[in-house]
Design a protein around this motif. Structure first.
Motif, short mmCIF file in Angstrom:
data_model
loop_
_atom_site.label_atom_id
_atom_site.label_comp_id
_atom_site.label_asym_id
_atom_site.label_seq_id
_atom_site.Cartn_x
_atom_site.Cartn_y
_atom_site.Cartn_z
N ILE A 1 -7.12 42.44 37.34
CA ILE A 1 -6.46 41.48 38.24
C ILE A 1 -5.39 42.23 39.03
N GLN A 2 -5.42 42.01 40.30
CA GLN A 2 -4.40 42.63 41.16
C GLN A 2 -3.58 41.51 41.81
N ALA A 3 -2.28 41.71 41.79
CA ALA A 3 -1.42 40.72 42.46
C ALA A 3 -0.61 41.45 43.52
N HIS A 4 -0.62 40.90 44.69
CA HIS A 4 0.12 41.54 45.78
C HIS A 4 1.06 40.52 46.42
N TRP A 5 2.33 40.76 46.22
CA TRP A 5 3.33 39.83 46.79
C TRP A 5 3.51 40.14 48.26
N LEU A 6 3.41 39.14 49.06
CA LEU A 6 3.55 39.37 50.50
C LEU A 6 5.03 39.46 50.85
N THR A 7 5.34 40.41 51.67
CA THR A 7 6.76 40.55 52.08
C THR A 7 7.13 39.51 53.12
N GLN B 1 14.39 47.40 51.76
CA GLN B 1 13.02 47.04 51.35
C GLN B 1 12.02 48.09 51.79
N ILE B 2 12.20 48.57 53.02
CA ILE B 2 11.27 49.59 53.53
C ILE B 2 11.39 50.86 52.70
N ASP B 3 12.62 51.20 52.34
CA ASP B 3 12.82 52.38 51.49
C ASP B 3 12.08 52.23 50.17
N SER C 1 7.06 31.57 49.13
CA SER C 1 6.63 32.96 49.08
C SER C 1 5.23 33.01 48.49
N CYS C 2 4.48 34.00 48.92
CA CYS C 2 3.05 34.05 48.60
C CYS C 2 2.71 35.25 47.74
N VAL C 3 1.69 35.06 46.95
CA VAL C 3 1.12 36.20 46.24
C VAL C 3 -0.41 36.11 46.40
N ARG C 4 -0.99 37.25 46.75
CA ARG C 4 -2.45 37.25 46.91
C ARG C 4 -3.03 37.94 45.69
N MET C 5 -4.01 37.30 45.07
CA MET C 5 -4.55 37.86 43.83
C MET C 5 -6.04 38.12 43.98
#
Lengths: 122, 684
Positions: free
Chosen positions: B485-491, A103-105, B498-502
């Protein structure tokens, strides 16, 4: 580490004993072969018999040494435990590490791509 | 005399009738077999012990005499009874007595002879009277045995030599074989060091003359029925030719002196194949309906490339066998749970057919678990099928759950305090004293519930929800370029959430307003958390999520307009980002804004409505309180006066006019609105 060497040395000694047992069998075989002949040569017979007796003595002494060592070191019961559980745990953790590093890669890759894009734009 | 009398009385007793009947009766007596039976062969023929000859029986009898025992009475009795006993020998009740007496007589005679010889006196027998006086008489004491055949010493010697030669041959053969094995293995790893190496990784013990190993996870807490036994065999010189494909491919230095025998059901390769299948209406159009698969294959640490080179062949074999065993155990456990489980969150119950367990988690989504077991490696297939992706969370969670369960079998927590009931958690004990609700109790009990099947269903559902959410977000991003619109999936997410911040912002107006919210994909629903702290739960249906997101877009546009109008000095008279239904039945949500210019001479009414089709429609209307024509005509006459007279009435009246939106200059909606607002401001 020293323990491992010690064990391998002991194994070597045991193998030597095995080898000597083979020699004893050979001497016994030759003795009987000589006896089976029509005219057995007494000298050869003596030689082989002596060889057999000598090897047998050596084997006995060395085996006794090994057995006395083992009786000091070993318990009379067999070891029943196993490392399976911890090994499986280690495998699982190892896979987790691989996954995280992957994942980091990916993240590093995408960051690199973004950098390139911004450079191209400027 | 006495014996005869007794016999006649006995006969009279048997036939108590008259004397006539006594004469007519005939008693036939058949002699019993005189010799003892030695053997009866299968065809019924009897073999007897051969009777002694006269001399043999004499010797035998002489042997019987106990010379140390002196008993004169016997001698007298024997002499008295002798003649009568002989005559009545045929009568069976007297047979024993007769024979004993006869034997006693003969013995006595022999005794007398012996005594006479030893004392050198004449015997009682007349025919031997001549010999009695002979001083050279002697008595030879010999055993009553037949003479054995004369031995032939030469033959014996030859036989013995032959036997010795045979023994020597066996010994030398053995030596040669051992020597051969020794020379062959001398350059390689010795058997015992290989065994030591094997012992480090595997559980091995000695049973009788065999070395047995154990592959099962019983020591780790497993309760699986399979023993997982394997046998360690020393490979001797003769076996090297029959090596497996492993061994022959390897260089000689790696040829292991050990080979392992695993039970036939553990040979081969196995893996658990979990897939979440999409049974959608477009099934025919899709080449493969498998949406996602993953395999549960256990790789050993030794498989890393550096170690694999030096890895002995038996290790790989054992690793594979253990993997097969593990997969089987896992699948059996899952099957058992699937049968027992009545999962309320499932759309339909589990279906178990052969090596496959399947269940519908959502109306068109199926979870299927398949145990794949083959004799050949499965890796080739894996690389060939590009659809298979590793779904790490599935694998990791399931394995961890199983491991946790295993360790629980081994480590039973000690009760605390020591007087407490074994197996109860502190929470459960407290529940009896504290007034707990059933819900609290449920949650406490569920914490310990490590059902693999339930966990898997939950994960599959979450996975599907996440997939749908991602799909909808992608669709929205493709369809709506305004706003950005920006979507950022949190690791940082766990296996069930699981979360996504928009972030939504109009291009060029990011500083003006931006809508930020967080969507959490859970197992049964999607949770939307807004900046102001509002939480909305949305159903997992794709259209629901889509419509909600579109509503959020229209709301964002309205709020941006609000900020923009305020920034430009307009008076916002009314703003409603979500005002519910509209007159038009096709509209789900209607956001509206009414603002007036700083000088109150024009009004703008903007409606952002979301339709059932999932589109955002804009309706912009403008109202002038003073028509431009009037203004121009009146100002030409006497502008100052008119202004003084009519300014306060300017805001009354006028009609709403629709703006030709296409013709207004601007990059996006907000930009166009800005242009409009700028145009409408009266700078006079």
């Amino acid at each position: 580490m020293a323990n491992v060497e010690n064990v391998s040395n002991r194994l070597k000694k045991l193998e030597d004993i095995e080898r000597k047992i083979t020699m004893a069998i050979q001497s016994a075989g030759f003795t009987l072969q000589e006896l089976a002949k029509d005219k057995p040569v007494e000298r050869t017979l003596d030689k082989h018999t002596n060889g057999f007796m000598q090897t047998l003595d050596e084997v006995e002494t060395e085996l006794a040494t090994q057995i006395s060592y083992l009786s000091q070191v070993a318990t009379s019961q067999q070891h029943e435990g196993s490392s399976y559980a911890s090994r499986r745990n280690a495998q699982l953790l190892n896979e987790s590490i691989h996954h995280v590093s992957k994942q980091i890669d990916e993240m590093v890759d995408s960051c690199g791509k973004m950098e390139n894009k911004t450079k191209m734009a400027t | 005399m006495y014996a005869k009398l007794t016999f006649s009385m006995l006969v009279a007793g048997m036939h108590p009738g008259s004397g006539m009947t006594e004469q007519n009766d005939k008693i036939s007596i058949a002699s019993l077999s005189e010799n003892k039976i030695q053997e009866i062969s299968y065809d019924g023929q009897e073999t007897y012990f051969k009777p002694f000859t006269l001399s043999e029986s004499l010797t035998d009898l002489a042997n019987r005499i106990n010379f140390l025992n002196e008993d004169d009475n016997d001698c007298e009795d024997g002499e008295e009874e002798d003649p009568k006993g002989f005559h009545q020998a045929k009568q069976w009740p007297w047979r024993d007595i007769h024979s004993h007496l006869q034997r006693a007589l003969i013995e006595m005679n022999v005794l007398v002879d012996v005594i006479s010889i030893t004392q050198n006196k004449p015997t009682t027998l007349k025919d031997s009277a001549a010999e009695s006086s002979d001083a050279n008489r002697y008595l030879m004491y010999d055993l009553a045995q037949k003479d054995s055949e004369p031995t032939k010493p030469m033959l014996q010697l030859i036989t013995k030599k032959k036997c010795l030669a045979g023994a020597a041959k066996i010994l030398l053969n053995g030596y040669e074989r051992l020597n051969k094995a020794w020379t062959e293995t001398s350059g390689q790893i010795s058997f015992h060091s290989a065994l030591l190496k094997l012992r480090k990784c595997w559980r091995v013990r000695r049973v009788g003359d065999k070395i047995m190993g154990d592959l099962s996870y019983r020591t780790a807490g497993s309760n699986f029925w399979h023993s997982g036994a394997f046998e360690v065999i020393k490979r001797s010189g003769d076996d090297t030719d029959e090596e497996s494909s492993y061994g022959s491919a390897l260089p000689s230095r790696l040829k292991s002196p050990i080979s392992v025998e695993v039970s036939s059901d553990l040979l081969g390769y196995a893996e658990i194949f979990v897939s979440v299948i999409n049974l959608d209406v477009h099934r025919d159009s899709l080449p493969d309906d498998v949406s996602e698969c993953f395999s549960l294959n256990f790789h050993d640490l030794m498989q890393s490339s550096v170690l694999r080179v030096n890895q002995p062949p038996w290790h790989q074999k054992l690793v594979n066998a253990q993997n097969v065993l593990f997969c089987k155990e896992f699948f059996t456990r899952l099957t058992k749970e699937a049968i027992q489980l009545r999962c309320r969150s499932l759309y339909s119950p589990f279906v178990i057919v052969g090596d496959t367990i399947s269940a519908l988690v959502f109306p068109h989504t199926q979870l299927s678990v398949h145990l794949r077991y083959k004799q050949k490696p499965l890796l080739d297939e894996k690389t060939g099928n590009s659809n298979i992706k590793s779904l790490f969370s599935f694998k990791h969670t399931l394995l961890q759950l199983l491991q946790k369960d295993h360790s629980k079998q081994l480590n039973i927590p000690t009760p605390h305090p020591t007087s407490a009931v074994l197996g109860l958690t502190p929470e459960m004990r407290h529940a009896s004293i504290q007034p707990w609700s059933s819900m609290q109790l449920d949650t406490t009990l569920k914490r310990d519930d490590d059902s693999l099947a339930e966990a898997m269903v939950k994960m599959a559902k979450h996975y599907e929800v996440r997939r749908r959410l991602a799909k909808v977000i992608k669709m929205i991003l493709n369809e709506y370029s305004d706003p950005d619109i920006q979507a950022h999936w949190l690791t940082l997410s766990n296996q069930y959430e699981s979360c996504v911040r928009m972030t939504m912002a109009s291009f060029g107006y990011e500083a003006c307003h931006r809508t930020v919210f967080q969507a959490t994909a859970m197992a049964d629903k999607v949770k939307f958390l807004h900046r102001e702290g509002k939480i909305v739960f949305v159903e997992v249906d794709e259209s629901c999520i889509y419509k909600y997101l579109v509503t959020l877009i229209s709301g964002h546009q309205t709020l941006t307009l609000d900020k923009l109008a305020r920034n430009m000095g307009w008076n916002v008279l009314q703003v409603t980002p979500r005002s519910g239904i509209d007159f038009n039945s096709s509209v789900i949500n209607r956001g509206s804004l009414v603002a007036s210019s700083p000088s109150f001479d024009s009004y703008v009414g903007i409606v952002c409505s979301t339709t059932y089709q999932g589109t955002v429609e804009y309706d912009v209307k403008v109202k002038y309180t003073k028509s431009p024509e009037n203004k121009s005509t009146k100002t030409s006459k006497d502008p100052e006066l008119l202004a003084m007279q009519f300014d306060k009435y300017m805001s009354i009246g006028g009609i709403w006019q629709k703006v030709n939106w296409q013709k207004i200059y601007g990059r996006n909606f907000i930009n166009k609105v800005e242009t409009l607002l700028t145009c409408l401001v009266n700078y006079d």
